[in-house]
Motif scaffolding. Sequence first.
Motif, PDB file in Angstrom:
ATOM      1  N   GLU A  65      20.355  11.669  14.063  1.00 44.99           N
ATOM      2  CA  GLU A  65      19.368  11.674  15.154  1.00 44.99           C
ATOM      3  C   GLU A  65      17.944  11.566  14.622  1.00 44.99           C
ATOM      4  O   GLU A  65      17.071  11.014  15.268  1.00 44.99           O
ATOM      5  N   SER A  66      17.709  12.104  13.421  1.00 50.04           N
ATOM      6  CA  SER A  66      16.369  12.077  12.857  1.00 50.04           C
ATOM      7  C   SER A  66      16.117  10.824  12.020  1.00 50.04           C
ATOM      8  O   SER A  66      15.093  10.701  11.375  1.00 50.04           O
ATOM      9  N   GLY A  67      17.052   9.890  12.018  1.00 51.64           N
ATOM     10  CA  GLY A  67      16.883   8.647  11.279  1.00 51.64           C
ATOM     11  C   GLY A  67      17.747   8.631  10.032  1.00 51.64           C
ATOM     12  O   GLY A  67      18.827   9.200  10.004  1.00 51.64           O
ATOM     13  N   GLY A  68      17.273   8.006   9.030  1.00 51.03           N
ATOM     14  CA  GLY A  68      18.004   7.932   7.774  1.00 51.03           C
ATOM     15  C   GLY A  68      17.324   6.977   6.820  1.00 51.03           C
ATOM     16  O   GLY A  68      16.972   5.862   7.181  1.00 51.03           O
ATOM     17  N   TRP A  69      17.099   7.445   5.610  1.00 51.78           N
ATOM     18  CA  TRP A  69      16.444   6.619   4.606  1.00 51.78           C
ATOM     19  C   TRP A  69      17.344   5.493   4.157  1.00 51.78           C
ATOM     20  O   TRP A  69      18.542   5.679   3.979  1.00 51.78           O
ATOM     21  N   THR A  90      13.752   4.994   9.625  1.00 49.84           N
ATOM     22  CA  THR A  90      13.407   4.755  11.026  1.00 49.84           C
ATOM     23  C   THR A  90      13.850   5.927  11.887  1.00 49.84           C
ATOM     24  O   THR A  90      14.894   6.531  11.672  1.00 49.84           O
ATOM     25  N   SER A  91      13.007   6.237  12.859  1.00 54.08           N
ATOM     26  CA  SER A  91      13.303   7.283  13.828  1.00 54.08           C
ATOM     27  C   SER A  91      12.571   6.911  15.115  1.00 54.08           C
ATOM     28  O   SER A  91      11.335   6.846  15.126  1.00 54.08           O
ATOM     29  N   GLY A  92      13.332   6.644  16.162  1.00 57.37           N
ATOM     30  CA  GLY A  92      12.704   6.210  17.409  1.00 57.37           C
ATOM     31  C   GLY A  92      12.009   4.880  17.207  1.00 57.37           C
ATOM     32  O   GLY A  92      12.574   3.944  16.664  1.00 57.37           O
ATOM     33  N   ARG A  93      10.732   4.816  17.588  1.00 55.32           N
ATOM     34  CA  ARG A  93       9.959   3.574  17.498  1.00 55.32           C
ATOM     35  C   ARG A  93       9.032   3.561  16.278  1.00 55.32           C
ATOM     36  O   ARG A  93       8.103   2.782  16.199  1.00 55.32           O
ATOM     37  N   GLN A  94       9.291   4.486  15.343  1.00 55.04           N
ATOM     38  CA  GLN A  94       8.447   4.524  14.153  1.00 55.04           C
ATOM     39  C   GLN A  94       9.291   4.621  12.897  1.00 55.04           C
ATOM     40  O   GLN A  94      10.491   4.854  12.957  1.00 55.04           O
ATOM     41  N   ALA A  95       8.632   4.430  11.768  1.00 53.21           N
ATOM     42  CA  ALA A  95       9.313   4.525  10.482  1.00 53.21           C
ATOM     43  C   ALA A  95       8.377   5.117   9.456  1.00 53.21           C
ATOM     44  O   ALA A  95       7.149   5.058   9.596  1.00 53.21           O
ATOM     45  N   GLU A  96       8.976   5.667   8.421  1.00 53.16           N
ATOM     46  CA  GLU A  96       8.232   6.118   7.252  1.00 53.16           C
ATOM     47  C   GLU A  96       8.643   5.230   6.089  1.00 53.16           C
ATOM     48  O   GLU A  96       9.802   4.834   5.985  1.00 53.16           O
ATOM     49  N   PHE A 123       7.913  -4.270  12.012  1.00 47.57           N
ATOM     50  CA  PHE A 123       7.243  -4.587  13.274  1.00 47.57           C
ATOM     51  C   PHE A 123       7.861  -5.803  13.953  1.00 47.57           C
ATOM     52  O   PHE A 123       7.920  -5.870  15.175  1.00 47.57           O
ATOM     53  N   GLY A 124       8.318  -6.762  13.190  1.00 49.53           N
ATOM     54  CA  GLY A 124       8.887  -7.984  13.758  1.00 49.53           C
ATOM     55  C   GLY A 124      10.330  -7.799  14.186  1.00 49.53           C
ATOM     56  O   GLY A 124      10.621  -7.604  15.370  1.00 49.53           O
ATOM     57  N   SER A 125      11.232  -7.812  13.251  1.00 52.01           N
ATOM     58  CA  SER A 125      12.669  -7.770  13.552  1.00 52.01           C
ATOM     59  C   SER A 125      13.126  -6.444  14.145  1.00 52.01           C
ATOM     60  O   SER A 125      13.993  -6.422  15.021  1.00 52.01           O
ATOM     61  N   LEU A 126      12.569  -5.333  13.651  1.00 45.09           N
ATOM     62  CA  LEU A 126      13.025  -4.016  14.122  1.00 45.09           C
ATOM     63  C   LEU A 126      12.276  -3.548  15.362  1.00 45.09           C
ATOM     64  O   LEU A 126      12.646  -2.540  15.962  1.00 45.09           O
ATOM     65  N   LYS A 127      11.198  -4.240  15.728  1.00 44.36           N
ATOM     66  CA  LYS A 127      10.417  -3.924  16.932  1.00 44.36           C
ATOM     67  C   LYS A 127       9.861  -2.501  16.933  1.00 44.36           C
ATOM     68  O   LYS A 127       9.776  -1.850  17.971  1.00 44.36           O
ATOM     69  N   LEU A 128       9.478  -2.005  15.760  1.00 42.34           N
ATOM     70  CA  LEU A 128       8.887  -0.674  15.673  1.00 42.34           C
ATOM     71  C   LEU A 128       7.420  -0.742  16.087  1.00 42.34           C
ATOM     72  O   LEU A 128       6.814  -1.813  16.109  1.00 42.34           O
ATOM     73  N   GLU A 129       6.848   0.414  16.410  1.00 37.72           N
ATOM     74  CA  GLU A 129       5.475   0.461  16.891  1.00 37.72           C
ATOM     75  C   GLU A 129       4.514   1.110  15.909  1.00 37.72           C
ATOM     76  O   GLU A 129       3.304   0.914  16.010  1.00 37.72           O
TER      77      GLU A 129
END
Length: 182
Positions: A65-69, A90-96, A123-129
């Motif tokens: 749920e919290s993403g995964g490296w 990635t987690s939700g609409r953001q990533a680290e 930002f492109g393929s994964l559509k993150l914000e």
Amino acid sequence: MSFELSSERLILRPLRPGDAPALAAYRSDPAVARYQGWVLPYSVQDAGQLIAEMAGRVPGDRVSESGGWVQIGLESRAEGVLLGDVALNTSGRQAEIGVTLTAQAQGRGYAAEALRALISHAFGSLKLEQVRAEIDPRNVAALRLLLTLGFRHTATEYGGYLNRGEWTDNAVYTVTEEEWLT
């Protein structure tokens, strides 16, 4: 599922079992590992375990749920050798993001080149914000890299990160999709 990104001098690709000795070598270098959180020395067995954990993962996978490296190898197009790795969580609409390079590859623009490719993919393929990075503010090279890429400082947690028995500061830098595209 397979994954590969290319830039002028690099191929960003899944880590492979044959990468374990090189991965262990640069992650065991105290100068390379100074601001990283893994335990030293970083053995070939540790590297093999990381590579096995990453098998089949691609950027954008959410392991929990919290993403995964997802660790991604950086291969030199010219020499075909592993120069380091980048990571995306990635987690939700953001990533680290994160990046580690061999000592020999540092200072040659590889980190910026690799992160440009990875962030553009996010930002492109994964559509993150939003993409963020957390660094020890004493890591001047990482700070310069993030500022060069257009990140802005958004927070500092003073004494908030325990690294190898030392409480250190943790600075957060972010870039939004809108900022990245301008």
